[in-house]
Design a protein around this motif. Sequence first.
Motif, PDB file in Angstrom:
ATOM      1  N   PRO A   1     -15.011  -0.044  -0.259  1.00 15.50           N
ATOM      2  CA  PRO A   1     -15.696   0.338   1.033  1.00 15.50           C
ATOM      3  C   PRO A   1     -16.979   0.196   0.964  1.00 15.50           C
ATOM      4  O   PRO A   1     -17.589   0.484  -0.282  1.00 15.50           O
ATOM      5  CB  PRO A   1     -15.169   1.609   1.520  1.00 15.50           C
ATOM      6  CG  PRO A   1     -14.850   2.342   0.051  1.00 15.50           C
ATOM      7  CD  PRO A   1     -14.396   1.136  -0.813  1.00 15.50           C
TER       8      PRO A   1
ATOM      9  N   ASP B   1      -7.936   2.941   4.885  1.00 16.91           N
ATOM     10  CA  ASP B   1      -8.918   2.302   5.565  1.00 16.91           C
ATOM     11  C   ASP B   1      -8.748   0.695   5.273  1.00 16.91           C
ATOM     12  O   ASP B   1      -9.128   0.018   6.333  1.00 16.91           O
ATOM     13  CB  ASP B   1     -10.349   2.720   5.208  1.00 16.91           C
ATOM     14  CG  ASP B   1     -10.583   4.204   5.647  1.00 16.91           C
ATOM     15  OD1 ASP B   1     -10.135   4.489   6.523  1.00 16.91           O
ATOM     16  OD2 ASP B   1     -11.396   4.685   4.863  1.00 16.91           O
ATOM     17  N   HIS B   2      -8.617   0.326   4.224  1.00 15.16           N
ATOM     18  CA  HIS B   2      -8.527  -1.172   3.611  1.00 15.16           C
ATOM     19  C   HIS B   2      -7.376  -1.546   4.590  1.00 15.16           C
ATOM     20  O   HIS B   2      -7.104  -2.604   5.147  1.00 15.16           O
ATOM     21  CB  HIS B   2      -8.344  -1.423   2.361  1.00 15.16           C
ATOM     22  CG  HIS B   2      -8.185  -2.855   1.955  1.00 15.16           C
ATOM     23  ND1 HIS B   2      -7.045  -3.501   1.568  1.00 15.16           N
ATOM     24  CD2 HIS B   2      -9.224  -3.945   2.097  1.00 15.16           C
ATOM     25  CE1 HIS B   2      -7.050  -4.716   1.417  1.00 15.16           C
ATOM     26  NE2 HIS B   2      -8.391  -4.868   1.587  1.00 15.16           N
TER      27      HIS B   2
ATOM     28  N   ALA C   1     -15.266   6.408   4.894  1.00 13.82           N
ATOM     29  CA  ALA C   1     -16.236   5.252   4.490  1.00 13.82           C
ATOM     30  C   ALA C   1     -16.806   4.666   5.798  1.00 13.82           C
ATOM     31  O   ALA C   1     -16.325   4.476   6.831  1.00 13.82           O
ATOM     32  CB  ALA C   1     -15.386   4.171   4.072  1.00 13.82           C
TER      33      ALA C   1
ATOM     34  N   PHE D   1     -14.974  -0.488   6.025  1.00 11.79           N
ATOM     35  CA  PHE D   1     -14.073  -1.410   4.868  1.00 11.79           C
ATOM     36  C   PHE D   1     -13.976  -2.686   5.643  1.00 11.79           C
ATOM     37  O   PHE D   1     -13.053  -2.659   6.601  1.00 11.79           O
ATOM     38  CB  PHE D   1     -12.912  -0.485   4.620  1.00 11.79           C
ATOM     39  CG  PHE D   1     -12.504  -0.711   3.171  1.00 11.79           C
ATOM     40  CD1 PHE D   1     -11.938  -1.825   2.685  1.00 11.79           C
ATOM     41  CD2 PHE D   1     -12.020   0.785   2.603  1.00 11.79           C
ATOM     42  CE1 PHE D   1     -11.645  -1.838   1.539  1.00 11.79           C
ATOM     43  CE2 PHE D   1     -11.693   0.411   1.324  1.00 11.79           C
ATOM     44  CZ  PHE D   1     -11.418  -0.649   0.303  1.00 11.79           C
TER      45      PHE D   1
END
Length: 427
Positions: free
Chosen positions: A202, A379-380, A192, A195
């Motif tokens: 994302p 990623d978040h 991504a 994010f």
Amino acid sequence: MKADAGRRYRAYPTVVQDQVLAGWGHTARALWNVALEQRMYLWEQRRYTLRSVEQCKYLTTARADLDWIGDLPAQAGQQILRQLDRAYDNFWNPGHAAGFPARKKRGHRVTVPFPGQAVEVRKLNRKWAEVRLPKIGWLRFRLSRALGGAIRNATISRDGNGWHISFGVHTGRRPDAPNGKPGCGVDFGVAASAFVSTETTPRFMPPTLLVNEKKRLKALEQRKARQIAYAKKHNGGRYGNRLRATIAQIAKLTTQRANRRRDFTHKLTTDLAKNHGLIGIEGLRVKNLTASAKGTAEAPGRNVRAKAGLNQSILDNTPGERRRQLEYKARMYGSQLVAVPPFHTSQTCAKCGEVDPESRKGCGRLFACTRCGHEDDADHNASVEIEARARRTGGSDINSTRSISRVRVPATGRRRMREAPRPAHAG
């Protein structure tokens, strides 16, 4: 007054101007290399530091003795020496990431710099303008936006799409007051592109090259390799017209890819700076991240091709360029940029602060905390952790309802945590 903003326009020189500018570009590259060699020689042999003020005297003598240097405008040659001064100053500055000034190869982009006093701009109509350059007169360019300030310098350059004129202008704009908007953390990745902690999905960078363009680029690279081999075997290494045409087609595709990448990066960083009062990012060392796995034919390395593909993906997302743009755009729009230590952001639970590599098995997209059971996109989760670290480091005065969890750092990372700036107390 120093330049505090840049403006870049598409230039349209005549056939004669095109030939003259191309010759000046190669002369400027050679002058840079000669001036750099002179400085290196004096330092190695005599421990003497040569600067542009003294080097300009040698330039005056060289212009009288050598026609190919005398053809280059004196203002451009002096500007090149000043740029070499700045390159050395950046190298000596411990707070700057620049390395030692490098020589410019023949394949380097053709550029000719001028000081602001040597150029003059006049507007023709709403869409067109002209710039007067020494020795070649007026050069037309597309006025896609207003200059918006006093011209301090100008650079004419050529890439795969043609000629461009860039101006460094002094706008006098001061940094905006804090905008008071909510903060965020941003995780720049490969799968991504970005994010944001305040978003649920994302952001992906559109393909910089379409499928057919990738196939064409690969075919052109193969054709170039064959033509270079033929030139070395039959022409003594001299490039023919067909090889030069192939190189021009490759340059056009790669320039198009770079422009699309740059367009996404500007839109992303502008949106982040305008709509957030605090932006937390990872203080990554891109040079270390993209260090290639080395190997030779006799002793090949392990996973060299896989590492090369990862390096290409990292560089395609331009984390260093994104940070550079955020630094000046945050000042423009009243935001605050905070770079936090990047270690263990992908292994730390944003809810309870537990650091465990098992929470993200196999570097997959799912983060599942082994302690509290918190599940989120990896990623978040990392972006939320980055935001929390940014608030403790420099954004505690920004209003937010997000809870800041304590980060448990293993022994291997405690030394770096102590070296980082002391965080403000989070109540």
